[in-house]
Design a protein around this motif. Structure first.
Motif, short mmCIF file in Angstrom:
data_model
loop_
_atom_site.label_atom_id
_atom_site.label_comp_id
_atom_site.label_asym_id
_atom_site.label_seq_id
_atom_site.Cartn_x
_atom_site.Cartn_y
_atom_site.Cartn_z
N VAL A 150 0.80 -1.25 0.10
CA VAL A 150 -0.20 0.01 0.13
C VAL A 150 0.93 1.38 -0.01
N ILE A 151 1.68 1.36 0.78
CA ILE A 151 2.84 2.52 1.00
C ILE A 151 3.57 2.67 -0.27
N ASN A 152 3.97 1.65 -0.73
CA ASN A 152 4.77 1.71 -2.07
C ASN A 152 3.92 2.14 -3.33
N ASN A 180 11.63 22.92 -11.16
CA ASN A 180 11.17 21.66 -10.89
C ASN A 180 11.93 20.51 -11.69
N VAL A 181 12.95 20.63 -12.16
CA VAL A 181 14.06 19.61 -12.78
C VAL A 181 14.41 18.62 -11.64
N LEU A 182 14.76 19.05 -10.53
CA LEU A 182 15.21 18.47 -9.31
C LEU A 182 13.91 17.50 -9.11
N LEU A 183 13.11 18.02 -8.88
CA LEU A 183 11.56 17.24 -8.40
C LEU A 183 11.14 16.10 -9.55
N ILE A 184 11.49 16.73 -10.78
CA ILE A 184 10.88 15.52 -11.66
C ILE A 184 11.96 14.54 -11.83
N SER A 185 13.37 14.94 -11.56
CA SER A 185 14.50 13.92 -11.77
C SER A 185 14.21 12.73 -10.44
N LEU A 186 13.60 13.44 -9.18
CA LEU A 186 13.50 12.55 -8.19
C LEU A 186 12.36 11.53 -8.15
N ILE A 227 13.40 2.81 -10.03
CA ILE A 227 14.29 2.09 -9.16
C ILE A 227 13.62 1.58 -8.10
N PRO A 228 13.43 2.64 -7.10
CA PRO A 228 12.87 2.06 -5.70
C PRO A 228 11.44 1.42 -5.79
N THR A 229 10.67 1.72 -6.58
CA THR A 229 9.40 1.06 -6.70
C THR A 229 9.60 -0.20 -7.21
N TRP A 230 10.11 -0.50 -8.08
CA TRP A 230 10.45 -2.11 -8.43
C TRP A 230 11.19 -2.88 -7.60
N LEU A 231 12.03 -2.13 -6.91
CA LEU A 231 13.04 -2.73 -5.88
C LEU A 231 11.99 -3.21 -4.85
N LEU A 232 11.10 -2.41 -4.15
CA LEU A 232 10.37 -2.82 -3.05
C LEU A 232 9.27 -3.75 -3.21
#
Length: 338
Positions: free
Chosen positions: A25-27, A49-55, A62-67
């Protein structure tokens, strides 16, 4: 390396885990938030907004599919061994939906898996289900069954204590209690168990005769009369040998016990002869008792007085009548007794 104690080795430990539903649920919420951030950044078009878009893109890649990769499901009586960079990281037990270290790898078991589910799926490439079947089978191989299983080895030809060849077959019920020992301490735990069962069976059966004489005087035990003792010793011996593989022997039973074909006919004749002798002995004992009773009753009631010669003749006639396999043909004497 000198290894004398077979119990020394990798033993099972619990792997770290947490609720898989909570992480899911969190992910999922964070993934949706990252998508919204990326969309907002592109729509807004501001340079800051470039940094925000990059994050946002980084989290989506990466983190989404890793979790998501750390989520796993276990059914009742299933376990999963986890390794982290080649090192045993623990065992996951119990039914449920879990989240584990996403960098850990489920150890694949090549043996001992039940041939159900995806393993029995047959398909053709034309239907497009062959890859699905392989994927399901690969997923099943990463889980270890903790259910009780039955091992039925081939019939064994073993010489008993007297050197007579006998054919014996056993069924052993077992289960895995230490997954780490089963996976890491032996190469193939099914084959290991099968060999140890054969070895223990040969060692124990050779200490007993198949059968005992029918004289009723022998206090020794044989395979036919002491089957429970043989099974108890067999279970204890197998358990001691498979302890290194993390197995528990639940039960063992002898399902087949017979002489080898080349001596079966001779042994059957011997058993039949012994049975005939026992039957004749019983008949003779009963006939003697009847003759004694008859002579005693004739003497007590003064029915007739017989000398020793006539008593001997009467005893002989009665024994012939009582012990004969055919019906007696009486001869009526109408004259004098003498």
């Amino acid at each position: 390396m000198n290894v004398k104690n077979t119990n020394v080795g990798i033993t099972e430990k619990a792997a770290w885990r947490t609720s898989g539903m909570a992480i899911l649920v969190i992910n999922t919420l964070l993934m949706l938030a990252a998508i919204a951030v990326v969309v907002y950044g592109f729509v807004d078009g501001a340079a800051d907004n470039v940094l925000l878009i990059s994050l946002g893109i980084f989290y989506l890649l990466i983190p989404t599919w890793l979790l998501y990769g750390g989520l796993c499901i276990l059914r009742p009586q299933e376990a999963m061994l986890l390794t982290l960079f080649g090192k045993y990281n623990g065992t996951l037990r119990g039914p449920g939906f879990f989240f584990v270290n996403p960098f850990s790898t489920a150890f694949k078991s090549e043996v001992g898996q039940p041939s159900t589910g995806a393993a029995n799926i047959t398909s053709t490439k034309a239907t497009g289900t062959d890859d699905i079947s392989k994927a399901l089978a690969a997923a099943a191989a990463r889980k270890i069954s903790l259910k009780a299983k039955t091992l039925n080895n081939d019939k064994q030809r073993i010489n008993d204590l007297l050197g007579n060849p006998v054919i014996i077959d056993t069924v052993v019920v077992w289960r895995i209690v230490d997954t780490a020992k089963a996976m890491f301490n032996v190469d193939n735990f099914i084959e290991f168990l099968s060999i140890q069962c054969d070895s223990s069976l040969r060692s124990i059966v050779s200490q007993y005769p198949y059968d005992l004489p029918r004289d009723g005087q022998s206090e020794d035990k044989c395979l036919r009369s002491a089957s429970e003792e043989v099974v108890t010793r067999l279970m204890a011996d197998i358990q001691a040998k498979v302890e290194v593989a993390g197995m528990e022997i639940l039960d063992a039973r002898i399902t087949n016990l017979s002489y080898a074909p080349e001596i079966a006919a001779a042994m059957l004749q011997r058993q039949q002869a012994s049975a005939v002798v026992d039957a004749k002995q019983t008949i003779v004992d009963g006939a003697v008792d009847i003759v004694q009773m008859a002579l005693k009753r004739l003497s007590e009631d003064n029915v007739v007085e017989l000398d020793e010669e006539r008593k001997a003749a009467m005893v002989s006639n009665l024994l012939v009548v009582l012990c004969s396999n055919t019906e007696a043909q009486p001869v009526i004497n109408s004259g004098s007794l003498y």
